[in-house]
Design a protein around this motif. Structure first.
Motif, PDB file in Angstrom:
ATOM      1  N   TYR A  27      27.809  16.988  48.506  1.00 33.58           N
ATOM      2  CA  TYR A  27      27.209  17.534  47.293  1.00 33.58           C
ATOM      3  C   TYR A  27      26.042  16.639  46.899  1.00 33.58           C
ATOM      4  CZ  TYR A  27      27.082  20.001  42.834  1.00 33.58           C
ATOM      5  OH  TYR A  27      26.707  20.773  41.760  1.00 33.58           O
ATOM      6  N   VAL A  28      24.874  17.234  46.741  1.00 26.26           N
ATOM      7  CA  VAL A  28      23.662  16.474  46.454  1.00 26.26           C
ATOM      8  C   VAL A  28      22.810  17.206  45.424  1.00 26.26           C
ATOM      9  CG1 VAL A  28      23.547  15.432  48.769  1.00 26.26           C
ATOM     10  CG2 VAL A  28      22.359  17.583  48.320  1.00 26.26           C
ATOM     11  N   LEU A  29      21.921  16.447  44.824  1.00 26.92           N
ATOM     12  CA  LEU A  29      20.856  17.023  44.028  1.00 26.92           C
ATOM     13  C   LEU A  29      19.628  16.971  44.926  1.00 26.92           C
ATOM     14  CD1 LEU A  29      20.379  18.113  41.163  1.00 26.92           C
ATOM     15  CD2 LEU A  29      19.566  15.838  40.538  1.00 26.92           C
ATOM     16  N   THR A  30      19.034  18.129  45.210  1.00 22.67           N
ATOM     17  CA  THR A  30      17.870  18.181  46.082  1.00 22.67           C
ATOM     18  C   THR A  30      16.601  18.219  45.243  1.00 22.67           C
ATOM     19  OG1 THR A  30      17.845  20.597  46.203  1.00 22.67           O
ATOM     20  CG2 THR A  30      19.117  19.440  47.877  1.00 22.67           C
ATOM     21  N   VAL A  31      15.577  17.575  45.732  1.00 20.73           N
ATOM     22  CA  VAL A  31      14.241  17.651  45.144  1.00 20.73           C
ATOM     23  C   VAL A  31      13.349  18.078  46.300  1.00 20.73           C
ATOM     24  CG1 VAL A  31      12.392  16.437  43.946  1.00 20.73           C
ATOM     25  CG2 VAL A  31      14.789  15.808  43.507  1.00 20.73           C
ATOM     26  N   THR A  32      12.901  19.341  46.263  1.00 18.50           N
ATOM     27  CA  THR A  32      12.146  19.924  47.368  1.00 18.50           C
ATOM     28  C   THR A  32      10.697  20.111  46.959  1.00 18.50           C
ATOM     29  OG1 THR A  32      14.129  21.147  48.008  1.00 18.50           O
ATOM     30  CG2 THR A  32      12.040  21.874  48.970  1.00 18.50           C
ATOM     31  N   THR A  33       9.770  19.610  47.787  1.00 21.42           N
ATOM     32  CA  THR A  33       8.360  19.841  47.499  1.00 21.42           C
ATOM     33  C   THR A  33       8.053  21.302  47.785  1.00 21.42           C
ATOM     34  OG1 THR A  33       7.714  19.111  49.713  1.00 21.42           O
ATOM     35  CG2 THR A  33       7.683  17.452  47.958  1.00 21.42           C
ATOM     36  N   MET A  34       7.232  21.888  46.962  1.00 26.49           N
ATOM     37  CA  MET A  34       6.912  23.308  47.061  1.00 26.49           C
ATOM     38  C   MET A  34       5.422  23.462  47.341  1.00 26.49           C
ATOM     39  SD  MET A  34       9.905  24.481  46.540  1.00 26.49           S
ATOM     40  CE  MET A  34       9.730  26.226  46.286  1.00 26.49           C
ATOM     41  N   PRO A  44      22.601  11.843  46.490  1.00 27.42           N
ATOM     42  CA  PRO A  44      24.042  12.145  46.538  1.00 27.42           C
ATOM     43  C   PRO A  44      24.647  12.027  45.137  1.00 27.42           C
ATOM     44  CG  PRO A  44      23.428  10.681  48.334  1.00 27.42           C
ATOM     45  CD  PRO A  44      22.254  10.744  47.391  1.00 27.42           C
ATOM     46  N   VAL A  45      25.356  13.066  44.722  1.00 28.28           N
ATOM     47  CA  VAL A  45      25.947  13.128  43.380  1.00 28.28           C
ATOM     48  C   VAL A  45      27.375  13.639  43.503  1.00 28.28           C
ATOM     49  CG1 VAL A  45      23.742  13.490  42.194  1.00 28.28           C
ATOM     50  CG2 VAL A  45      25.023  15.467  43.016  1.00 28.28           C
ATOM     51  N   SER A  46      28.039  13.743  42.376  1.00 29.26           N
ATOM     52  CA  SER A  46      29.383  14.322  42.333  1.00 29.26           C
ATOM     53  C   SER A  46      29.339  15.577  41.477  1.00 29.26           C
ATOM     54  CB  SER A  46      30.378  13.330  41.723  1.00 29.26           C
ATOM     55  OG  SER A  46      30.492  12.193  42.540  1.00 29.26           O
ATOM     56  N   ASN A  48      30.217  18.265  38.792  1.00 24.86           N
ATOM     57  CA  ASN A  48      30.615  18.156  37.387  1.00 24.86           C
ATOM     58  C   ASN A  48      30.078  16.903  36.712  1.00 24.86           C
ATOM     59  OD1 ASN A  48      32.043  20.621  37.447  1.00 24.86           O
ATOM     60  ND2 ASN A  48      33.794  19.573  38.355  1.00 24.86           N
ATOM     61  N   ASP A  49      29.321  16.077  37.433  1.00 24.00           N
ATOM     62  CA  ASP A  49      28.652  14.938  36.813  1.00 24.00           C
ATOM     63  C   ASP A  49      27.423  15.425  36.058  1.00 24.00           C
ATOM     64  OD1 ASP A  49      30.230  12.784  37.367  1.00 24.00           O
ATOM     65  OD2 ASP A  49      28.979  11.977  38.968  1.00 24.00           O
ATOM     66  N   HIS A  50      26.871  14.529  35.257  1.00 25.17           N
ATOM     67  CA  HIS A  50      25.665  14.824  34.499  1.00 25.17           C
ATOM     68  C   HIS A  50      24.513  13.988  35.043  1.00 25.17           C
ATOM     69  CE1 HIS A  50      27.734  16.425  30.623  1.00 25.17           C
ATOM     70  NE2 HIS A  50      28.485  16.639  31.686  1.00 25.17           N
ATOM     71  N   PHE A  51      23.303  14.521  34.919  1.00 28.90           N
ATOM     72  CA  PHE A  51      22.098  13.742  35.175  1.00 28.90           C
ATOM     73  C   PHE A  51      21.107  14.104  34.084  1.00 28.90           C
ATOM     74  CE2 PHE A  51      20.720  17.677  37.126  1.00 28.90           C
ATOM     75  CZ  PHE A  51      19.356  17.701  36.932  1.00 28.90           C
ATOM     76  N   GLN A  52      20.126  13.251  33.910  1.00 37.31           N
ATOM     77  CA  GLN A  52      19.092  13.505  32.914  1.00 37.31           C
ATOM     78  C   GLN A  52      17.733  13.596  33.600  1.00 37.31           C
ATOM     79  OE1 GLN A  52      19.487  10.102  30.330  1.00 37.31           O
ATOM     80  NE2 GLN A  52      20.918  11.186  28.985  1.00 37.31           N
ATOM     81  N   LEU A  53      16.925  14.519  33.098  1.00 36.18           N
ATOM     82  CA  LEU A  53      15.521  14.598  33.487  1.00 36.18           C
ATOM     83  C   LEU A  53      14.752  14.094  32.271  1.00 36.18           C
ATOM     84  CD1 LEU A  53      13.313  15.408  35.447  1.00 36.18           C
ATOM     85  CD2 LEU A  53      13.453  17.724  34.548  1.00 36.18           C
ATOM     86  N   GLN A  54      14.035  13.005  32.456  1.00 38.29           N
ATOM     87  CA  GLN A  54      13.331  12.355  31.353  1.00 38.29           C
ATOM     88  C   GLN A  54      11.836  12.399  31.629  1.00 38.29           C
ATOM     89  OE1 GLN A  54      14.863   8.430  30.071  1.00 38.29           O
ATOM     90  NE2 GLN A  54      12.867   7.696  30.720  1.00 38.29           N
ATOM     91  N   PHE A  55      11.033  12.629  30.590  1.00 45.31           N
ATOM     92  CA  PHE A  55       9.589  12.650  30.760  1.00 45.31           C
ATOM     93  C   PHE A  55       8.903  12.370  29.429  1.00 45.31           C
ATOM     94  CE2 PHE A  55      11.086  16.924  29.972  1.00 45.31           C
ATOM     95  CZ  PHE A  55      10.213  17.424  29.012  1.00 45.31           C
ATOM     96  N   ILE A  56       7.602  12.111  29.490  1.00 48.22           N
ATOM     97  CA  ILE A  56       6.777  11.922  28.302  1.00 48.22           C
ATOM     98  C   ILE A  56       6.073  13.254  28.036  1.00 48.22           C
ATOM     99  CG2 ILE A  56       4.868  10.644  27.254  1.00 48.22           C
ATOM    100  CD1 ILE A  56       7.363   8.923  27.860  1.00 48.22           C
ATOM    101  N   HIS A  57       6.257  13.804  26.825  1.00 46.72           N
ATOM    102  CA  HIS A  57       5.631  15.076  26.455  1.00 46.72           C
ATOM    103  C   HIS A  57       4.108  14.936  26.503  1.00 46.72           C
ATOM    104  CE1 HIS A  57       4.499  18.561  24.041  1.00 46.72           C
ATOM    105  NE2 HIS A  57       5.711  19.043  24.290  1.00 46.72           N
ATOM    106  N   SER A  58       3.442  15.903  27.107  1.00 43.51           N
ATOM    107  CA  SER A  58       1.995  15.806  27.338  1.00 43.51           C
ATOM    108  C   SER A  58       1.163  15.862  26.063  1.00 43.51           C
ATOM    109  CB  SER A  58       1.548  16.922  28.288  1.00 43.51           C
ATOM    110  OG  SER A  58       1.794  18.184  27.704  1.00 43.51           O
ATOM    111  N   TYR A 133      20.623   9.043  36.805  1.00 38.20           N
ATOM    112  CA  TYR A 133      21.961   9.415  37.278  1.00 38.20           C
ATOM    113  C   TYR A 133      22.801   8.151  37.311  1.00 38.20           C
ATOM    114  CZ  TYR A 133      25.786  11.118  40.156  1.00 38.20           C
ATOM    115  OH  TYR A 133      27.037  11.442  40.631  1.00 38.20           O
ATOM    116  N   HIS A 134      23.903   8.190  36.594  1.00 38.90           N
ATOM    117  CA  HIS A 134      24.749   7.013  36.388  1.00 38.90           C
ATOM    118  C   HIS A 134      23.873   5.889  35.842  1.00 38.90           C
ATOM    119  CE1 HIS A 134      28.325   8.494  39.002  1.00 38.90           C
ATOM    120  NE2 HIS A 134      28.080   9.264  37.974  1.00 38.90           N
ATOM    121  N   ASP A 135      23.842   4.758  36.455  1.00 32.37           N
ATOM    122  CA  ASP A 135      23.049   3.640  35.937  1.00 32.37           C
ATOM    123  C   ASP A 135      21.723   3.476  36.680  1.00 32.37           C
ATOM    124  OD1 ASP A 135      24.978   2.949  34.049  1.00 32.37           O
ATOM    125  OD2 ASP A 135      26.069   1.708  35.484  1.00 32.37           O
TER     126      ASP A 135
END
Length: 169
Positions: A27-34, A44-46, A48-58, A133-135
């Protein structure tokens, strides 16, 4: 009789090895270039785990944090944390969601719906798109060219696919 047992054990061992290589079980989180799905990065993730997407608002130039739970092949939004309610940011919660302000930040929780993937353009200047993701934090422009369009999605992959991809650094 011994040759038969050795032959069966050999076939069984080869079958297990091939299954381990080719059957999607990681089980993985994929980041695919388009758009051509040219390169796939894996985290690699588990499930039911959580991850955050963090960014600076433009526009506001303030930090925004979107938190997701990974469920099967879906991403369920969990909460949104931000500092400004003007351009491009919600000023209240939707039906069934909770909206509150604490310590100068806005929180929307109990977010509704789910997504099969998230598309984004890696910021070239100030966006600092980061997966937490995690720490660990993964600044996407450290692995992927700034300005690239990427698709983030959970997936089950085989060990072979995992070896072919690139691990986020």
């Amino acid at each position: 009789m011994k040759k038969w047992i050795v032959a069966v054990l050999t076939v069984l061992a080869v079958g297990i090895l091939l299954a381990w290589i080719f059957i999607p079980c990681r089980y993985v989180l994929t980041v695919t270039t388009m758009p051509g799905e040219e390169r796939v990065y894996f985290l690699p993730v588990s499930e039911n785990d959580h991850f955050q997407l963090q960014f600076i608002h433009s526009v506001h130039l303030s930090r925004v944090v979107e938190e997701y739970e990974m469920k099967g092949r879906s991403l369920k939004p969990v909460r949104l944390i931000y500092e400004d309610t003007a351009v491009g940011m919600p000023s209240n919660a939707g039906e069934g969601e909770s909206f509150e302000m604490k310590n100068g930040k806005y929180y929307i929780t109990n977010l509704q719906g789910s997504h099969s993937s998230l598309d984004l353009n890696i910021g070239q200047v100030k966006a600092e798109h980061t997966i937490n993701y995690h720490d660990n934090s993964y600044l996407l422009k450290d692995s992927i060219e700034a300005g690239s369009w990427v698709r983030i999605a959970p997936a089950y992959v085989s060990n072979l696919e995992l070896w072919r991809g690139v691990k986020l650094q």
